[in-house]
Scaffold this motif. Structure first.
Motif, PDB file in Angstrom:
ATOM      1  N   GLN A  30       0.841  -1.192   0.000  1.00 33.79           N
ATOM      2  CA  GLN A  30       0.000   0.000   0.000  1.00 33.79           C
ATOM      3  C   GLN A  30       0.885   1.255   0.000  1.00 33.79           C
ATOM      4  O   GLN A  30       2.007   1.221   0.488  1.00 33.79           O
ATOM      5  CB  GLN A  30      -0.904  -0.029   1.232  1.00 33.79           C
ATOM      6  CG  GLN A  30      -2.085   0.907   1.180  1.00 33.79           C
ATOM      7  CD  GLN A  30      -1.833   2.191   1.947  1.00 33.79           C
ATOM      8  OE1 GLN A  30      -0.749   2.389   2.493  1.00 33.79           O
ATOM      9  NE2 GLN A  30      -2.812   3.075   1.977  1.00 33.79           N
ATOM     10  N   ARG A  31       0.393   2.359  -0.568  1.00 30.52           N
ATOM     11  CA  ARG A  31       1.244   3.528  -0.812  1.00 30.52           C
ATOM     12  C   ARG A  31       1.979   4.021   0.433  1.00 30.52           C
ATOM     13  O   ARG A  31       3.145   4.393   0.350  1.00 30.52           O
ATOM     14  CB  ARG A  31       0.444   4.666  -1.455  1.00 30.52           C
ATOM     15  CG  ARG A  31      -0.412   5.489  -0.542  1.00 30.52           C
ATOM     16  CD  ARG A  31      -0.863   6.788  -1.200  1.00 30.52           C
ATOM     17  NE  ARG A  31      -1.602   6.545  -2.435  1.00 30.52           N
ATOM     18  CZ  ARG A  31      -1.331   7.143  -3.589  1.00 30.52           C
ATOM     19  NH1 ARG A  31      -0.351   8.013  -3.671  1.00 30.52           N
ATOM     20  NH2 ARG A  31      -2.035   6.886  -4.649  1.00 30.52           N
ATOM     21  N   ASP A  32       1.348   4.016   1.600  1.00 27.49           N
ATOM     22  CA  ASP A  32       2.019   4.500   2.811  1.00 27.49           C
ATOM     23  C   ASP A  32       3.207   3.619   3.183  1.00 27.49           C
ATOM     24  O   ASP A  32       4.199   4.102   3.741  1.00 27.49           O
ATOM     25  CB  ASP A  32       1.038   4.537   3.987  1.00 27.49           C
ATOM     26  CG  ASP A  32      -0.041   5.594   3.819  1.00 27.49           C
ATOM     27  OD1 ASP A  32       0.055   6.402   2.877  1.00 27.49           O
ATOM     28  OD2 ASP A  32      -0.982   5.604   4.625  1.00 27.49           O
ATOM     29  N   GLU A  33       3.099   2.327   2.890  1.00 26.11           N
ATOM     30  CA  GLU A  33       4.160   1.399   3.267  1.00 26.11           C
ATOM     31  C   GLU A  33       5.482   1.743   2.583  1.00 26.11           C
ATOM     32  O   GLU A  33       6.552   1.599   3.173  1.00 26.11           O
ATOM     33  CB  GLU A  33       3.744  -0.029   2.930  1.00 26.11           C
ATOM     34  CG  GLU A  33       2.535  -0.509   3.733  1.00 26.11           C
ATOM     35  CD  GLU A  33       2.102  -1.917   3.391  1.00 26.11           C
ATOM     36  OE1 GLU A  33       2.419  -2.846   4.169  1.00 26.11           O
ATOM     37  OE2 GLU A  33       1.454  -2.111   2.342  1.00 26.11           O
ATOM     38  N   LEU A 358     -16.630   1.991  -0.160  1.00 27.40           N
ATOM     39  CA  LEU A 358     -16.228   2.614  -1.421  1.00 27.40           C
ATOM     40  C   LEU A 358     -16.086   4.129  -1.293  1.00 27.40           C
ATOM     41  O   LEU A 358     -15.741   4.806  -2.252  1.00 27.40           O
ATOM     42  CB  LEU A 358     -17.236   2.265  -2.528  1.00 27.40           C
ATOM     43  CG  LEU A 358     -17.433   0.769  -2.792  1.00 27.40           C
ATOM     44  CD1 LEU A 358     -18.412   0.552  -3.942  1.00 27.40           C
ATOM     45  CD2 LEU A 358     -16.100   0.087  -3.113  1.00 27.40           C
ATOM     46  N   ARG A 359     -16.358   4.649  -0.100  1.00 27.98           N
ATOM     47  CA  ARG A 359     -16.220   6.081   0.152  1.00 27.98           C
ATOM     48  C   ARG A 359     -14.776   6.392   0.551  1.00 27.98           C
ATOM     49  O   ARG A 359     -14.275   5.866   1.536  1.00 27.98           O
ATOM     50  CB  ARG A 359     -17.199   6.505   1.255  1.00 27.98           C
ATOM     51  CG  ARG A 359     -17.160   7.975   1.635  1.00 27.98           C
ATOM     52  CD  ARG A 359     -17.583   8.906   0.505  1.00 27.98           C
ATOM     53  NE  ARG A 359     -18.867   8.566  -0.055  1.00 27.98           N
ATOM     54  CZ  ARG A 359     -20.028   9.066   0.356  1.00 27.98           C
ATOM     55  NH1 ARG A 359     -20.043   9.928   1.360  1.00 27.98           N
ATOM     56  NH2 ARG A 359     -21.159   8.713  -0.233  1.00 27.98           N
ATOM     57  N   GLN A 370     -10.491   2.444  -0.809  1.00 29.17           N
ATOM     58  CA  GLN A 370      -9.298   3.253  -1.057  1.00 29.17           C
ATOM     59  C   GLN A 370      -8.012   2.486  -0.796  1.00 29.17           C
ATOM     60  O   GLN A 370      -7.069   2.564  -1.595  1.00 29.17           O
ATOM     61  CB  GLN A 370      -9.329   4.515  -0.186  1.00 29.17           C
ATOM     62  CG  GLN A 370      -8.151   5.443  -0.422  1.00 29.17           C
ATOM     63  CD  GLN A 370      -8.317   6.784   0.265  1.00 29.17           C
ATOM     64  OE1 GLN A 370      -9.333   7.442   0.123  1.00 29.17           O
ATOM     65  NE2 GLN A 370      -7.316   7.180   1.026  1.00 29.17           N
ATOM     66  N   ASP A 371      -7.945   1.738   0.311  1.00 33.77           N
ATOM     67  CA  ASP A 371      -6.734   0.977   0.602  1.00 33.77           C
ATOM     68  C   ASP A 371      -6.433  -0.028  -0.493  1.00 33.77           C
ATOM     69  O   ASP A 371      -5.265  -0.271  -0.828  1.00 33.77           O
ATOM     70  CB  ASP A 371      -6.873   0.243   1.949  1.00 33.77           C
ATOM     71  CG  ASP A 371      -6.479   1.121   3.123  1.00 33.77           C
ATOM     72  OD1 ASP A 371      -5.927   2.204   2.883  1.00 33.77           O
ATOM     73  OD2 ASP A 371      -6.729   0.725   4.267  1.00 33.77           O
ATOM     74  N   ALA A 475      -6.315   0.839 -10.309  1.00 29.91           N
ATOM     75  CA  ALA A 475      -5.350   1.495  -9.432  1.00 29.91           C
ATOM     76  C   ALA A 475      -5.744   2.947  -9.195  1.00 29.91           C
ATOM     77  O   ALA A 475      -6.276   3.613 -10.085  1.00 29.91           O
ATOM     78  CB  ALA A 475      -3.956   1.427 -10.042  1.00 29.91           C
ATOM     79  N   ARG A 476      -5.461   3.425  -8.013  1.00 29.68           N
ATOM     80  CA  ARG A 476      -5.681   4.842  -7.725  1.00 29.68           C
ATOM     81  C   ARG A 476      -4.795   5.707  -8.621  1.00 29.68           C
ATOM     82  O   ARG A 476      -5.124   6.849  -8.934  1.00 29.68           O
ATOM     83  CB  ARG A 476      -5.384   5.110  -6.250  1.00 29.68           C
ATOM     84  CG  ARG A 476      -5.741   6.521  -5.778  1.00 29.68           C
ATOM     85  CD  ARG A 476      -5.529   6.634  -4.283  1.00 29.68           C
ATOM     86  NE  ARG A 476      -5.751   7.986  -3.788  1.00 29.68           N
ATOM     87  CZ  ARG A 476      -5.567   8.354  -2.523  1.00 29.68           C
ATOM     88  NH1 ARG A 476      -5.170   7.475  -1.635  1.00 29.68           N
ATOM     89  NH2 ARG A 476      -5.775   9.602  -2.156  1.00 29.68           N
TER      90      ARG A 476
END
Length: 509
Positions: A30-33, A358-359, A370-371, A475-476
């Motif tokens: 995940q992006r924060d990781e 999904l919010r 989002q995650d 993907a985000r």
């Protein structure tokens, strides 16, 4: 090995197994990781995003090989230790074997499985909250001053992991003052313990001071971009969902803290949860910030229920309280974890939408949680950036500049070319290597921001092109563009120095 030890070992082993099984291999980190892992290369007493403890753990992971196995291991370990502390708290409260099994079941089959899924400060934060409450139980039970010092050390470590633990103190102090346990303030060793705690966190406080307290700016941005979308009623609803399978156990704990005589000296815990939740609600905190509150109440509830379910017809309810968390885990398993393909989620949105999954933090509904969307597209980005980098003349004189920390961290983690990408976002603004005289630029731009990139940047280089984009539509980072600019006409380093200065000045506001 005793029966209790065998059972406890079984719970802990199951905890580790579940944490590894709940993520499908098709998802990346995940992006924060990625940001947290990159901090291992830039050890300091503080960061724009988090306090220093995460970087220490990242350094250990780096020494162990930086593999996904070890990245998953540490949050799972912190979750297992949380379970162990609740087991020990139940023993201190004189709970029997049933109480131990009930408490461990409630902790294991809860939303902590989701928290412990990602390498973020949250898992250790919950462990520190739980550990601090355990210390309070021990001190009230024994009145031994050593627990004051242990508590100070544990709180300081929690503070150096995530500032969120300050909410624990804010909620606990008025509860303590209103209880008979306020006599602790007459204990001289309490103040020595407070001095010890202050000395332990002092290096981080000095770092904050020397860097103009970036935490203030961070909280301001968080409030403006994310917390503004937090609904206070939604916050309360999510509190129930975190430990939905243990809801009646927690209710039993609150009742017992008021009316169960053996818990009379622990009554401050009833007021503490009320005060702490009120503070969270007032500041419009994200719902998961409060998750560390609840494990200790499962310990109280399990002990109380183990006593009242011993006689007459009530003993037949014993298995019911064990089964309820297991039953609630079934829908949780199907919905709360990235163990289903993105295609499956997109084709079955009803259940996810009903639960608000999904919010996103922007207040809008999307195709995936989002995650989950933040765990896709990163390998593709790194692979395509590597390919663009390899084709450049003088690649070692190439600056890889990203829009956000997720892009920079993912490229740095997955690169096969030794790339050190940077960004003006988050901690990367402090990690530019300006000793290199840059001639080329690889620019990573998110889809929303890339419209004017050619017009703005091309005039400063002899050639420019698009080298690729993220094609994973789930993907985000979908449609994030990789621009390549070669043979600079200007001094890139001077331009970067100016932009770094502007960004740092903005962070001081």
């Amino acid at each position: 090995m005793t029966k209790k030890t065998i059972i406890l070992t079984g719970f802990i082993l199951l905890k580790f197994v579940l944490q590894y099984l709940l993520i499908s291999p098709e998802y990346d980190l995940q992006r924060d990781e990625y940001l947290h892992l990159d901090q291992a290369h830039h050890l300091a007493w503080g960061y724009l995003s988090v306090p220093p403890v995460t970087s220490w753990i990242s350094y250990i992971i780096l020494l162990l090989g930086n593999s996904v196995f070890w990245i998953r291991f540490f949050p799972a370990l912190f979750g297992a230790l949380t379970l162990l502390i609740i087991w020990k708290a139940i023993e201190v409260l004189k709970g029997n074997l049933y109480a131990l099994i009930l408490g461990a079941t409630c902790i294991l089959f809860s939303s902590l499985l989701r928290i412990n899924m990602l390498y973020q400060p949250n898992s250790l934060d919950v462990l520190c909250w739980t550990g601090f409450y355990y210390v309070i139980i021990q001190y009230i039970s024994t009145e031994k001053p050593k627990w004051l010092f242990i508590g100070a050390i544990l709180f300081a470590f929690g503070f150096l992991n995530k500032y969120n633990i300050l909410f624990l103190l804010i909620g606990l102090l008025p509860a303590l003052l209103l209880s008979d346990q306020r006599k602790v303030f007459a204990e001289k060793k309490l103040y020595f313990a407070l001095i010890l705690g202050l000395l332990l966190i002092l290096p981080n406080l000095l770092w904050q001071y020397n860097n103009q307290f970036p935490i203030v700016h961070h909280m301001k941005v968080l409030s403006e971009t994310q917390l503004v979308n937090v609904d206070r009623l939604g916050f309360l609803k999510e509190q129930i969902l975190f430990f939905i399978g243990s809801f009646f156990v927690i209710l039993a704990a609150l009742y017992a803290l008021l009316f169960y005589k053996p818990f009379a000296k622990f009554k401050l815990f009833f007021a503490s949860i009320i005060f702490t939740l009120v503070v969270f609600i007032y500041f419009k905190a994200k719902a998961y910030y409060a998750i560390g509150l609840y494990p200790v109440y499962i310990a109280f509830g399990a002990v109380f229920l183990s006593q009242i379910l011993q006689t007459s017809w009530k003993r037949y309810l014993k298995p019911v309280f064990i089964i309820i968390p297991l039953l609630f885990f079934i829908p949780m398993y199907n919905l709360s974890f990235p163990n289903k393909s993105p295609e499956y989620i997109v084709n079955h949105p009803e259940k996810y939408k009903k639960l608000g999954m999904l919010r996103w933090e922007d207040g809008k509904d999307h195709d995936l949680p989002q995650d989950f969307a933040d765990m896709l597209g990163w390998k593709e980005l790194a692979r395509k950036t590597d390919s663009a980098y390899a084709l450049l003349p003088n690649p070692e004189k190439t600056l890889i500049l990203c829009d956000n920390y997720g892009q920079a961290g993912a490229i740095n983690y997955y690169t096969k070319k030794g790339i050190k990408a940077v960004s003006f976002n988050a901690d990367y603004v402090n990690w530019f290597n300006l000793d290199i005289k840059y001639k080329n630029l690889i620019r990573i731009k998110t889809h929303e921001d890339h419209n004017n990139e050619f017009q703005e940047t091309s005039p400063y280089f002899l050639s420019s092109k698009i080298a690729g984009e993220i094609t994973n539509k789930y993907a985000r980072e979908f449609q994030t563009i990789i621009y390549v600019f070669t043979d600079a006409k200007i001094n890139i380093n001077k331009r970067i120095e100016h932009e770094i200065k502007e960004e740092k000045n903005y962070n001081k506001e």
